[in-house]
Design a protein around this motif. Structure first.
Motif, PDB file in Angstrom:
ATOM      1  N   ASN A 185     -22.966  52.196  30.653  1.00 30.48           N
ATOM      2  CA  ASN A 185     -22.571  51.423  29.476  1.00 30.48           C
ATOM      3  C   ASN A 185     -23.747  51.397  28.503  1.00 30.48           C
ATOM      4  O   ASN A 185     -24.827  50.913  28.842  1.00 30.48           O
ATOM      5  N   LEU A 186     -23.532  51.957  27.307  1.00 31.93           N
ATOM      6  CA  LEU A 186     -24.632  52.050  26.345  1.00 31.93           C
ATOM      7  C   LEU A 186     -25.167  50.678  25.962  1.00 31.93           C
ATOM      8  O   LEU A 186     -26.371  50.523  25.715  1.00 31.93           O
ATOM      9  N   PHE A 204     -30.285  53.212  15.493  1.00 33.42           N
ATOM     10  CA  PHE A 204     -28.900  53.391  15.947  1.00 33.42           C
ATOM     11  C   PHE A 204     -28.700  52.815  17.350  1.00 33.42           C
ATOM     12  O   PHE A 204     -27.702  52.151  17.629  1.00 33.42           O
ATOM     13  N   MET A 205     -29.644  53.087  18.249  1.00 32.38           N
ATOM     14  CA  MET A 205     -29.533  52.595  19.627  1.00 32.38           C
ATOM     15  C   MET A 205     -29.620  51.074  19.669  1.00 32.38           C
ATOM     16  O   MET A 205     -28.868  50.409  20.384  1.00 32.38           O
ATOM     17  N   HIS A 206     -30.545  50.522  18.900  1.00 33.10           N
ATOM     18  CA  HIS A 206     -30.706  49.063  18.836  1.00 33.10           C
ATOM     19  C   HIS A 206     -29.425  48.409  18.326  1.00 33.10           C
ATOM     20  O   HIS A 206     -28.941  47.423  18.902  1.00 33.10           O
ATOM     21  N   ASP A 207     -28.849  48.974  17.263  1.00 37.27           N
ATOM     22  CA  ASP A 207     -27.636  48.399  16.683  1.00 37.27           C
ATOM     23  C   ASP A 207     -26.427  48.557  17.604  1.00 37.27           C
ATOM     24  O   ASP A 207     -25.476  47.777  17.513  1.00 37.27           O
ATOM     25  N   ALA A 208     -26.481  49.558  18.497  1.00 36.73           N
ATOM     26  CA  ALA A 208     -25.382  49.763  19.454  1.00 36.73           C
ATOM     27  C   ALA A 208     -25.481  48.841  20.657  1.00 36.73           C
ATOM     28  O   ALA A 208     -24.606  48.853  21.521  1.00 36.73           O
ATOM     29  N   GLY A 209     -26.553  48.054  20.721  1.00 39.25           N
ATOM     30  CA  GLY A 209     -26.718  47.096  21.808  1.00 39.25           C
ATOM     31  C   GLY A 209     -27.619  47.564  22.929  1.00 39.25           C
ATOM     32  O   GLY A 209     -27.841  46.836  23.901  1.00 39.25           O
ATOM     33  N   ALA A 210     -28.153  48.778  22.823  1.00 38.03           N
ATOM     34  CA  ALA A 210     -29.070  49.272  23.852  1.00 38.03           C
ATOM     35  C   ALA A 210     -30.426  48.590  23.699  1.00 38.03           C
ATOM     36  O   ALA A 210     -30.788  48.112  22.615  1.00 38.03           O
TER      37      ALA A 210
END
Length: 408
Positions: free
Chosen positions: A202-203, A223-229
């Motif tokens: 789960n990303l 992008f990763m931070h905004d995706a919840g990673a």
């Protein structure tokens, strides 16, 4: 890097049942130009820079590829990168062959005026072999939209007409495409999402480490931070920082300099080698080549490695990672978002009709997802790793086009 590329091409062509004569055609660029560019420096002296332009194969269409300004640019690297561009265009089914350019220089030690003179001088030197229907350059390492603007202006003066399709990665006001600046990182983010699905990760809340904080690395971190990673580690050329609870990416983006450097602001830094070996779910080498080798491949703890940089993992390390069950997504697939949106920009320039950012993003996502699924399917059908599968997909179009043209 050049020899390794040729080795995998040979293997891919054998898997596809093409003979040695096809390998002889595709193992090297069809065209390679070395130029010398005199530049009057700010101190009054004249310095002569060496530049290159490599055009791998134009059987499918005009060649396409970036221009890098870097002190370690060399002939073999530029040739290898032009071959990789051919493979990327084949994987994404773009109507291009691969090209690449480079100038041996350190833009960090040059003034804006010196960089402008160098950029314009390079265009004058290569102008006979490039153009909207011949070879279309773009930004790469240490080049940006401003440098592309100088180059397209110089080319327009030489040809005596406006020619926005000569180069991509331009400012929007000069015919650039929305979404181009973030395209490479956006493409990598899409591939990470698809790879995570394949591995059942789960990303959201996945631990991500990114080596490099230039154009691709910095936007990817966002992008990763905004995706919840949780981005638990990032680095620049000088060092790396880490936080198991996740770094403040917005703060790092605000405090970095124009070359993506931020680590000098922190006292508790670690080395890039230590960063690569951090415990994480997803590792993204987004800096330079040959970072994961047979010396440290056994120490990589990530479940997924997605190559955002060109050539960050050696062939020996690739085998080790695959044998250990690490899911490795190769550079020619994962960082193909840049050339894809460059293609979009070229199409928009030719039509004089420009798309919204939403249209660009949707078209990019479809191409990247389809390309990932195709490479993954080939890897399963032929029981090969993702790198060899990507080479098989990428080289097939060139080989078939060359056959139809009677070249092999």
């Amino acid at each position: 890097m050049y020899h390794s590329t040729q080795t995998v091409i040979h293997e891919a062509l054998k898997k596809l049942n093409f003979g040695d004569q096809m390998y002889e055609l595709l193992k090297e660029p069809l065209r390679f130009l070395e130029v010398r560019i005199p530049v009057k420096m700010d101190d009054g002296t004249v310095k002569v820079f060496t530049g290159y332009r490599s055009q791998h194969n134009d059987s499918v269409g005009p060649t396409k590829g970036g221009i890098r300004f870097h002190p370690e640019v060399n002939e073999a690297e530029v040739k290898a990168l032009s071959i990789w561009m051919s493979l990327k265009c084949g994987i994404t089914n773009l109507p291009f062959g691969g090209g690449k350019g480079g100038i041996i220089c350190d833009p960090r030690e040059m003034s804006g005026r010196e960089l402008e003179c160098l950029s314009r001088g390079y265009v004058r030197a290569i102008s006979q072999i490039v153009g909207p229907c011949k070879d279309i350059p773009a930004p790469d390492v240490y080049t940006n939209s401003q440098i592309m603007a100088w180059m397209v202006d110089e080319y327009s003066h030489l040809r005596e007409f406006d020619s926005p399709g000569f180069i991509t990665g331009k400012p929007l006001v000069l015919g650039g495409s929305k979404g181009r600046e973030t395209a490479t990182a956006h493409g990598v983010a899409i591939v990470i999402e698809e790879a995570a699905k394949k591995k059942g990760i789960n990303l959201k809340d996945a631990r991500v480490v990114i080596q490099g904080f230039g154009n691709a690395g910095s936007y990817l971190a966002k992008f990763m931070h905004d995706a919840g990673a949780k981005v638990v580690g990032v680095s620049d050329v000088l060092g790396a920082i880490t936080d198991p609870n996740g770094l403040d990416i917005d703060y790092l983006l605000d405090c970095r300099d124009s070359f993506g450097t931020f680590s000098s602001l922190f006292s508790n830094t670690i080395s890039n080698k230590e960063l690569l070996e951090l415990d994480c779910d997803i590792l993204v080498p987004a800096a330079i080549s040959n970072q994961i080798t047979e010396e440290n491949a056994y120490d990589i703890k990530a479940l997924i490695v997605v190559e955002a940089a060109n050539g960050p993992t050696t062939l020996e390390a690739t085998k080790i990672l695959n044998d250990r069950g690490v899911f490795l997504v190769p550079d020619i697939l994962s960082n193909a978002g840049g050339v894809t949106v460059s293609y979009f920009e070229w199409v928009q320039n030719n039509q004089s009709y420009y798309w919204t950012e939403e249209e660009v993003d949707n078209k990019l996502k479809k191409i990247m997802v389809d390309s990932f699924e195709n490479v993954y399917r080939i890897s399963k059908i032929h029981q090969v790793d993702m790198r060899l599968a990507a080479y098989m997909v990428g080289i097939k179009k060139l080989a078939e086009a060359s056959c139809f043209r009677g070249w092999a």
